[in-house]
Scaffold this motif. Structure first.
Motif, PDB file in Angstrom:
ATOM      1  N   GLY A  14      -3.491   5.028 -15.464  1.00 51.67           N
ATOM      2  CA  GLY A  14      -3.735   4.831 -16.887  1.00 51.67           C
ATOM      3  C   GLY A  14      -3.712   3.377 -17.290  1.00 51.67           C
ATOM      4  N   MET A  15      -4.667   3.018 -18.112  1.00 52.07           N
ATOM      5  CA  MET A  15      -4.722   1.695 -18.722  1.00 52.07           C
ATOM      6  C   MET A  15      -4.709   1.897 -20.232  1.00 52.07           C
TER       7      MET A  15
ATOM      8  N   SER B 188       2.690   1.935  -9.976  1.00 50.60           N
ATOM      9  CA  SER B 188       1.486   2.760  -9.862  1.00 50.60           C
ATOM     10  C   SER B 188       0.261   1.931  -9.485  1.00 50.60           C
ATOM     11  N   LEU B 189       0.372   0.607  -9.598  1.00 45.94           N
ATOM     12  CA  LEU B 189      -0.742  -0.279  -9.260  1.00 45.94           C
ATOM     13  C   LEU B 189      -0.850  -0.563  -7.768  1.00 45.94           C
TER      14      LEU B 189
ATOM     15  N   GLY C 280      -4.947  16.821 -15.505  1.00 40.36           N
ATOM     16  CA  GLY C 280      -4.286  16.274 -14.328  1.00 40.36           C
ATOM     17  C   GLY C 280      -3.115  15.360 -14.617  1.00 40.36           C
ATOM     18  N   VAL C 281      -3.050  14.289 -13.837  1.00 40.41           N
ATOM     19  CA  VAL C 281      -1.925  13.359 -13.863  1.00 40.41           C
ATOM     20  C   VAL C 281      -2.445  11.960 -14.176  1.00 40.41           C
ATOM     21  N   VAL C 282      -1.723  11.273 -15.036  1.00 36.39           N
ATOM     22  CA  VAL C 282      -2.008   9.874 -15.323  1.00 36.39           C
ATOM     23  C   VAL C 282      -0.785   9.074 -14.902  1.00 36.39           C
ATOM     24  N   LEU C 283      -0.999   8.114 -14.027  1.00 35.83           N
ATOM     25  CA  LEU C 283       0.077   7.251 -13.539  1.00 35.83           C
ATOM     26  C   LEU C 283       0.090   5.963 -14.345  1.00 35.83           C
TER      27      LEU C 283
ATOM     28  N   VAL D   2       0.865  -1.169   0.000  1.00 32.71           N
ATOM     29  CA  VAL D   2       0.000   0.000   0.000  1.00 32.71           C
ATOM     30  C   VAL D   2       0.905   1.223   0.000  1.00 32.71           C
ATOM     31  N   ALA D   3       0.672   2.124  -0.956  1.00 37.00           N
ATOM     32  CA  ALA D   3       1.535   3.292  -1.100  1.00 37.00           C
ATOM     33  C   ALA D   3       1.279   4.360  -0.046  1.00 37.00           C
TER      34      ALA D   3
END
Length: 190
Positions: free
Chosen positions: A178-179, A158-159, A150-153, A89-90
């Motif tokens: 992002g996918m 990032s998961l 915004g931001v796309v990880l 968990v981040a």
């Protein structure tokens, strides 16, 4: 590639290639940041009006998180990688105090129990460091007002559960993971 009888048509910047897979044309036109948290590096690319305005690569990524876990929990790097993927968990505030994790001790048969929160307490400082490095690059190069998309990880790290929320909190921008878009054919293989 040539040894495999393939012809290289062009070479492109890695975060640009990632952006082509996960960003929409509208996001690129509006203004967006893509952050690709890979194993050894974290790459950033900023789009404004459909064009790249900045790119950056920091020599820090998911392998550093794995190493932190290995050192912090006194386990092997392979066990640390598995723990990161299964229980990581981040953002520690999203981790469980009740979920117990059996961790094999390095160089022996003994195991020690930790909570998911204890694991997250090791992961979060490194994720914070990565995201603050990206925040500095963004702020040095463009006004946050010019990034409405915004931001796309992207990238494996990032998961991690809570990564999207932690990034949104630190970067102060709408954030999503992002996918790949516009994938057709054998989706399971992709």
């Amino acid at each position: 590639c040539e040894k495999a009888d393939l012809k290289v048509e062009d070479v492109i910047l890695q975060p640009y290639a990632s952006s082509m897979a996960v960003l929409t044309e509208d996001e690129r036109k509006l203004g967006v940041v893509l952050i690709d948290i890979g194993g050894g590096t974290t790459d950033l690319i900023i789009f404004q009006s459909g064009h790249v305005v900045h790119s950056f690569s920091a020599p820090i990524g998911g392998q550093h998180v794995t190493n932190d876990i290995a050192v912090g929990l006194k386990t092997s790097t392979s066990a640390a990688e598995e723990l990161k993927i299964r229980y990581g968990v981040a953002w520690s505030k999203e981790a469980s105090d009740e979920l117990k994790i059996e961790v094999p001790m390095a160089g022996g048969d003994k195991k020690k129990a930790y909570t998911q929160k204890e694991l997250a307490d090791i992961i979060e400082p490194r994720m914070d460091e990565i995201l603050r490095e990206m925040q500095e690059q963004i702020r040095k190069n463009i006004s946050l007002d010019l990034l409405p998309a915004g931001v796309v990880l992207t990238g494996g790290t990032s998961l991690l559960k809570g990564c999207e929320d932690l990034a949104g909190e630190i970067l102060g921008l709408p954030t999503r993971v992002g996918m790949p878009v516009k994938v057709s054919g054998l989706k399971e293989k992709v």
